[in-house]
Design an enzyme around this catalytic site. Structure first.
Site, PDB file in Angstrom:
ATOM      1  N   HIS A 175       0.874  -1.187   0.000  1.00 13.17           N
ATOM      2  CA  HIS A 175       0.000   0.000   0.000  1.00 13.17           C
ATOM      3  C   HIS A 175       0.905   1.229   0.000  1.00 13.17           C
ATOM      4  O   HIS A 175       1.954   1.236   0.659  1.00 13.17           O
ATOM      5  CB  HIS A 175      -0.867   0.077   1.266  1.00 13.17           C
ATOM      6  N   CYS A 271      -2.417   3.330   8.982  1.00 10.36           N
ATOM      7  CA  CYS A 271      -3.482   2.483   8.433  1.00 10.36           C
ATOM      8  C   CYS A 271      -4.451   1.981   9.499  1.00 10.36           C
ATOM      9  O   CYS A 271      -5.502   1.448   9.161  1.00 10.36           O
ATOM     10  CB  CYS A 271      -2.939   1.364   7.573  1.00 10.36           C
TER      11      CYS A 271
HETATM   12  N1  ARG Z   1      -3.074  -7.291   6.876  1.00 11.94           N
HETATM   13  C1  ARG Z   1      -3.556  -6.121   6.192  1.00 11.94           C
HETATM   14  C2  ARG Z   1      -3.523  -6.337   4.688  1.00 11.94           C
HETATM   15  O1  ARG Z   1      -2.641  -7.002   4.221  1.00 11.94           O
HETATM   16  C3  ARG Z   1      -2.753  -4.935   6.596  1.00 11.94           C
HETATM   17  C4  ARG Z   1      -3.251  -3.665   6.000  1.00 11.94           C
HETATM   18  C5  ARG Z   1      -2.438  -2.474   6.373  1.00 11.94           C
HETATM   19  N2  ARG Z   1      -2.981  -1.339   5.741  1.00 11.94           N
HETATM   20  C6  ARG Z   1      -2.297  -0.383   5.131  1.00 11.94           C
HETATM   21  N3  ARG Z   1      -2.973   0.600   4.589  1.00 11.94           N
HETATM   22  N4  ARG Z   1      -1.003  -0.407   5.025  1.00 11.94           N
HETATM   23  O2  ARG Z   1      -4.350  -5.858   3.959  1.00 11.94           O
END
Ligand code: ARG
Length: 289
Positions: A175, A271
């Site tokens: 992300h 997040c």
């Molecule tokens: N386990 C989650 C996923 O893989 C973590 C999300 C973290 N979110 C972020 N915006 N970095 O989707």
């Protein structure tokens, strides 16, 4: 005016599947203290937001949806408009209905104005992959790992704002918010190896060298780029000493939280939150009349 964030209760949080390389279900399930540590970390984060002057709205967790604790992925919110996310992985798709209902509740309470859906065929994981740059007046949009590149046009159309596209090159920084954090005053904390050469060129075209703060491998792996910035406050997972010193020398006040239970899922401070009150035009201080 105080800033307002959404968070989700961590009561049903856990690391039960693996959809990114940081996720370690085996480590989670063999640590008897992990659940309690996660609840404490989530409380500490919301306390830090409030200490920085923010208001926190909370939604309950839901059994079977452990990643609901990452509302940054739920939607993009700007000027009262909420564009609901669509998740890539089936493991997270059940969150869509929960967040849709939560945003309609926020609308009923007058905290957002409008809740809209993505066009068919677009995957977009919310503010994790679409970060509003208040200094420059456009969205930085990450794609290539979770969100699809057709999310760019969708975001432009829905919000009527310009978008700078950034293709993500690494499955470890899946992300945009794991590797990119615009800061007060036009500065940028970012981790260059996460980006394609074209994305780096775009970043460097918009952000002057003196405004770039380059995160090291260690800083990025500590999930410190995934930070919440409120004015001069920067709230993040525990930073390596060098990063803290660099940020403080630029006038930021760093609040460090032990977010280890969430790093085990590939997430950090940013997040675990979603800013609800962001405006494209900063509000002007003006007289009452
Ligand atoms: N386990 C989650 C996923 O893989 C973590 C999300 C973290 N979110 C972020 N915006 N970095 O989707």
């Amino acid at each position: 005016m105080s800033s307002r964030f959404l968070m989700s209760d961590a009561g049903h949080y856990g690391v039960h599947y693996q959809i990114n390389p940081w996720m370690q279900p085996d480590v989670w399930s063999t640590d008897p203290a992990a659940r309690i540590a996660a609840l404490k970390a989530s409380e500490d984060l919301s306390a830090a937001l409030m200490a920085a002057g923010a208001t926190v709205e909370r939604i309950p967790g839901v059994a079977g949806l452990p990643d609901l604790v990452f509302p940054a992925n739920a939607a993009i919110v700007l000027d009262g408009k909420v564009l609901l996310a669509r998740f890539r992985h089936p493991e997270r798709q059940g969150e869509e209905a929960v967040f849709r209902a939560a945003f309609h509740d926020l609308k009923a309470r007058g905290l957002v104005d409008d809740v809209v859906e993505l066009p068919d065929g677009v995957l977009q994981e919310g503010a994790g992959d679409a970060i509003w740059d208040g200094n420059r007046g456009f969205f930085w949009v990450g794609h290539g790992q979770r969100s699809t590149d057709n999310s760019i046009a969708a975001i432009e159309t829905v919000f009527g704002q310009a978008v700078v596209s950034l293709e993500l090159a690494s499955d470890r920084f899946y992300h945009l918010d794991t590797c990119f954090c615009p800061l007060q005053g036009g500065k940028l904390l970012y981790y260059p190896p996460a980006f394609t050469p074209a994305a780096l060129t775009a970043i460097h075209a918009h952000v002057a060298p003196q405004d770039r703060i380059v995160a090291s491998d260690e800083d990025a792996a500590a999930f410190c780029v995934n930070a919440v910035n409120i004015g001069q406050h920067l709230i993040m997972a525990q930073p390596p000493a060098g990063l803290r010193a660099r940020l403080e020398s630029k006038g930021f006040q760093v609040t460090a939280i032990d977010l280890a239970p969430f790093i085990l899922s590939g997430g950090g401070a940013y997040c675990m939150t979603l800013r609800l009150d962001r405006r494209s035009k900063a509000e002007m201080a003006c007289a009452a009349e």
